[in-house]
Design a protein around this motif. Structure first.
Motif, PDB file in Angstrom:
ATOM      1  N   VAL A 133     -23.790 -61.134 -22.281  1.00 15.68           N
ATOM      2  CA  VAL A 133     -23.672 -60.015 -21.678  1.00 15.68           C
ATOM      3  C   VAL A 133     -22.044 -59.946 -21.787  1.00 15.68           C
ATOM      4  CG1 VAL A 133     -23.541 -59.215 -19.150  1.00 15.68           C
ATOM      5  CG2 VAL A 133     -25.791 -60.089 -20.297  1.00 15.68           C
ATOM      6  N   ARG A 134     -21.060 -60.684 -21.875  1.00 13.04           N
ATOM      7  CA  ARG A 134     -19.774 -60.697 -21.906  1.00 13.04           C
ATOM      8  C   ARG A 134     -19.325 -60.549 -23.240  1.00 13.04           C
ATOM      9  NH1 ARG A 134     -19.092 -65.725 -20.729  1.00 13.04           N
ATOM     10  NH2 ARG A 134     -16.904 -65.592 -20.821  1.00 13.04           N
ATOM     11  N   ARG A 135     -19.799 -60.369 -24.276  1.00 10.59           N
ATOM     12  CA  ARG A 135     -19.659 -60.215 -25.630  1.00 10.59           C
ATOM     13  C   ARG A 135     -19.915 -58.831 -26.138  1.00 10.59           C
ATOM     14  NH1 ARG A 135     -17.296 -65.470 -26.284  1.00 10.59           N
ATOM     15  NH2 ARG A 135     -18.348 -66.745 -24.660  1.00 10.59           N
ATOM     16  N   THR A 136     -19.044 -58.293 -27.138  1.00 13.10           N
ATOM     17  CA  THR A 136     -19.021 -57.079 -27.411  1.00 13.10           C
ATOM     18  C   THR A 136     -20.245 -57.198 -28.743  1.00 13.10           C
ATOM     19  OG1 THR A 136     -17.535 -57.599 -29.401  1.00 13.10           O
ATOM     20  CG2 THR A 136     -16.711 -56.094 -27.454  1.00 13.10           C
ATOM     21  N   TRP A 191     -30.117 -43.588 -35.003  1.00 13.60           N
ATOM     22  CA  TRP A 191     -28.561 -43.486 -34.672  1.00 13.60           C
ATOM     23  C   TRP A 191     -27.969 -44.815 -34.045  1.00 13.60           C
ATOM     24  CZ3 TRP A 191     -31.784 -39.512 -32.521  1.00 13.60           C
ATOM     25  CH2 TRP A 191     -31.601 -38.425 -33.265  1.00 13.60           C
ATOM     26  N   THR A 192     -26.699 -45.263 -34.445  1.00 11.50           N
ATOM     27  CA  THR A 192     -26.431 -46.539 -33.688  1.00 11.50           C
ATOM     28  C   THR A 192     -24.791 -46.320 -33.560  1.00 11.50           C
ATOM     29  OG1 THR A 192     -26.009 -48.971 -33.941  1.00 11.50           O
ATOM     30  CG2 THR A 192     -25.708 -47.565 -36.098  1.00 11.50           C
ATOM     31  N   TYR A 193     -24.473 -46.757 -32.286  1.00 14.21           N
ATOM     32  CA  TYR A 193     -23.037 -46.784 -31.754  1.00 14.21           C
ATOM     33  C   TYR A 193     -22.877 -47.946 -30.674  1.00 14.21           C
ATOM     34  CZ  TYR A 193     -24.561 -45.013 -27.185  1.00 14.21           C
ATOM     35  OH  TYR A 193     -24.933 -45.097 -25.741  1.00 14.21           O
ATOM     36  N   HIS A 194     -21.607 -48.437 -30.388  1.00 14.22           N
ATOM     37  CA  HIS A 194     -21.280 -49.500 -29.558  1.00 14.22           C
ATOM     38  C   HIS A 194     -21.095 -48.704 -28.269  1.00 14.22           C
ATOM     39  CE1 HIS A 194     -19.195 -52.436 -27.567  1.00 14.22           C
ATOM     40  NE2 HIS A 194     -20.009 -53.250 -28.053  1.00 14.22           N
ATOM     41  N   GLY A 195     -21.819 -49.243 -27.479  1.00 14.11           N
ATOM     42  CA  GLY A 195     -21.746 -48.739 -25.977  1.00 14.11           C
ATOM     43  C   GLY A 195     -21.900 -50.083 -24.727  1.00 14.11           C
ATOM     44  N   SER A 196     -22.594 -49.383 -23.767  1.00 10.69           N
ATOM     45  CA  SER A 196     -22.754 -50.483 -22.375  1.00 10.69           C
ATOM     46  C   SER A 196     -24.137 -50.609 -21.828  1.00 10.69           C
ATOM     47  CB  SER A 196     -21.907 -50.001 -21.362  1.00 10.69           C
ATOM     48  OG  SER A 196     -22.411 -48.699 -20.866  1.00 10.69           O
ATOM     49  N   PHE A 197     -24.150 -51.382 -21.114  1.00 11.45           N
ATOM     50  CA  PHE A 197     -25.352 -51.067 -20.037  1.00 11.45           C
ATOM     51  C   PHE A 197     -25.373 -49.712 -19.405  1.00 11.45           C
ATOM     52  CE2 PHE A 197     -26.906 -55.217 -20.635  1.00 11.45           C
ATOM     53  CZ  PHE A 197     -26.435 -56.107 -19.891  1.00 11.45           C
ATOM     54  N   THR A 198     -26.455 -49.088 -19.292  1.00 13.64           N
ATOM     55  CA  THR A 198     -26.529 -47.828 -18.656  1.00 13.64           C
ATOM     56  C   THR A 198     -26.631 -47.875 -16.851  1.00 13.64           C
ATOM     57  OG1 THR A 198     -28.871 -47.542 -18.478  1.00 13.64           O
ATOM     58  CG2 THR A 198     -27.551 -46.734 -20.483  1.00 13.64           C
ATOM     59  N   THR A 199     -26.722 -49.324 -16.562  1.00 14.17           N
ATOM     60  CA  THR A 199     -26.752 -49.529 -15.063  1.00 14.17           C
ATOM     61  C   THR A 199     -25.735 -50.559 -14.838  1.00 14.17           C
ATOM     62  OG1 THR A 199     -28.011 -51.498 -15.084  1.00 14.17           O
ATOM     63  CG2 THR A 199     -29.248 -49.350 -15.246  1.00 14.17           C
ATOM     64  N   PRO A 200     -25.187 -50.847 -13.423  1.00 14.30           N
ATOM     65  CA  PRO A 200     -24.389 -51.862 -12.981  1.00 14.30           C
ATOM     66  C   PRO A 200     -24.830 -53.048 -13.805  1.00 14.30           C
ATOM     67  CG  PRO A 200     -24.471 -50.380 -11.281  1.00 14.30           C
ATOM     68  CD  PRO A 200     -25.598 -49.903 -12.384  1.00 14.30           C
ATOM     69  N   PRO A 201     -24.088 -54.054 -14.149  1.00 16.35           N
ATOM     70  CA  PRO A 201     -22.463 -54.067 -14.140  1.00 16.35           C
ATOM     71  C   PRO A 201     -21.933 -53.234 -15.236  1.00 16.35           C
ATOM     72  CG  PRO A 201     -23.355 -56.055 -15.241  1.00 16.35           C
ATOM     73  CD  PRO A 201     -24.482 -55.221 -14.810  1.00 16.35           C
ATOM     74  N   CYS A 202     -22.631 -52.540 -16.070  1.00 12.45           N
ATOM     75  CA  CYS A 202     -22.010 -51.384 -17.146  1.00 12.45           C
ATOM     76  C   CYS A 202     -21.261 -52.216 -18.071  1.00 12.45           C
ATOM     77  CB  CYS A 202     -21.234 -50.413 -16.452  1.00 12.45           C
ATOM     78  SG  CYS A 202     -22.233 -49.412 -15.252  1.00 12.45           S
ATOM     79  N   GLU A 203     -21.623 -53.465 -18.476  1.00 11.88           N
ATOM     80  CA  GLU A 203     -20.885 -54.163 -19.294  1.00 11.88           C
ATOM     81  C   GLU A 203     -20.799 -53.568 -20.964  1.00 11.88           C
ATOM     82  OE1 GLU A 203     -19.605 -57.581 -17.067  1.00 11.88           O
ATOM     83  OE2 GLU A 203     -19.002 -56.569 -19.004  1.00 11.88           O
ATOM     84  N   GLU A 204     -19.787 -53.621 -21.412  1.00  7.41           N
ATOM     85  CA  GLU A 204     -19.748 -52.917 -23.007  1.00  7.41           C
ATOM     86  C   GLU A 204     -19.955 -54.092 -24.055  1.00  7.41           C
ATOM     87  OE1 GLU A 204     -15.822 -50.887 -22.674  1.00  7.41           O
ATOM     88  OE2 GLU A 204     -16.667 -49.279 -21.528  1.00  7.41           O
TER      89      GLU A 204
END
Ligand SMILES: NS(=O)(=O)c1ccc(C(=O)NCC(F)(F)F)cc1
Ligand SMILES: [Zn+2]
Length: 260
Positions: A133-136, A191-204
């Motif tokens: 969860v802490r890694r891109t 489609w693909t792109y780099h993003g985050s959780f859509t809920t907290p903690p919203c990690e990218e």
């Protein structure tokens, strides 16, 4: 400690107070607009090889309906597409609205769908899920839109039949022998792109793989999801609806398409 949610006092506009990354540059969901998408012919097809025996339980955590899988080894995996190596299936869950005209998180050319199914996978090159969860490149989510139509996908029935067993927050029921790839639409275009959780903690930490083709569900099936309560059984019943985050700024991100 006041738990995050989707109400005016603890909803998406407030999340940044406890989770500052919610105002980051790689947040999800986003608007996907044809004009800004880049066709990438080097993108490979993605493949899911899931073991039905990995399915364990279905639960209502007060925020969504989630099915949990055994991810103690490479048992159910997603590979290919934009991914390097295999990613382990950990859980699937849904986001939906209070009516059929909205509820998805990603929006395509201004179109909101009634809901969105997320299949969450993590990169086993990291020692465990919370490390990933802490890694891109830690997480890959396969997102599938739910569109209301007349001929619903029969495979959705299995999940919706279990809803009665998990009506209130904290309720969990066994959910054995389930291969979520039966929910996939015909086309694997994405489609693909780099993003985050859509809920907290919203990690990218998420490589998003958003399928172009929605799956068809019935209005009754959406109503079934809306019959879930966000409260526990000894609390007043509050309908679990509108558990979606609004679209976030794309900033300088490229959205690639696997199709022309
Ligand atoms: N809606 S989403 O982006 O697919 C999404 C998927 C998973 C989690 C999740 O595991 N949160 C708990 C954690 F990992 F401890 F942070 C949150 C959001
Ligand atoms: Zn989700």
């Amino acid at each position: 400690y006041y738990p995050w949610g989707y109400d005016s006092d603890n909803g998406p506009d407030q999340w940044h107070k406890n989770y500052p990354i919610a105002k980051g540059r790689h947040q999800s969901p986003i608007e996907i607009n044809n004009k800004e998408v880049h066709y990438d012919r080097s993108l490979l097809p993605w493949f899911a090889s899931y073991d039905p025996g990995a399915a364990k339980t279905i639960l209502n955590n007060g925020k969504t309906c989630r099915v949990v899988f055994d991810d103690s080894f490479d048992r159910s995996v997603l590979r290919g597409g934009p991914l390097q190596g295999v990613y382990r299936l950990r859980q699937l869950h849904f986001h939906w609205g209070s009516s059929d005209d909205h509820g998805s998180e990603h929006v395509v050319n201004g179109v909101r769908y009634a809901g969105e199914l997320h299949l969450l996978h993590w990169n086993p090159k990291y020692s465990n899920y919370l490390d990933a969860v802490r890694r891109t490149d830690g997480i890959a989510v396969l997102a599938i839109f739910l569109q209301v139509g007349k001929t619903p996908k029969p495979e959705m029935k299995r999940i919706l039949e279990e809803i009665n067993a998990i009506k209130t927050k904290g309720k969990e029921a066994p959910f054995p022998n389930f291969d979520p790839s039966i929910l996939f639409p015909k086309s694997h275009d994405y489609w693909t792109y780099h993003g985050s959780f859509t809920t907290p903690p919203c990690e990218e930490c998420i490589t998003w793989i958003v399928l172009r083709e929605p799956i068809i569900v019935s209005s009754d099936q959406m109503a079934k999801l809306r019959s879930l309560s966000k409260n526990a059984e000894n609390e007043p019943e509050l309908p679990l609806v509108d558990n979606w985050r609004p679209t976030q700024p794309r900033y300088f991100r490229m959205v690639s398409a696997s199709f022309l």
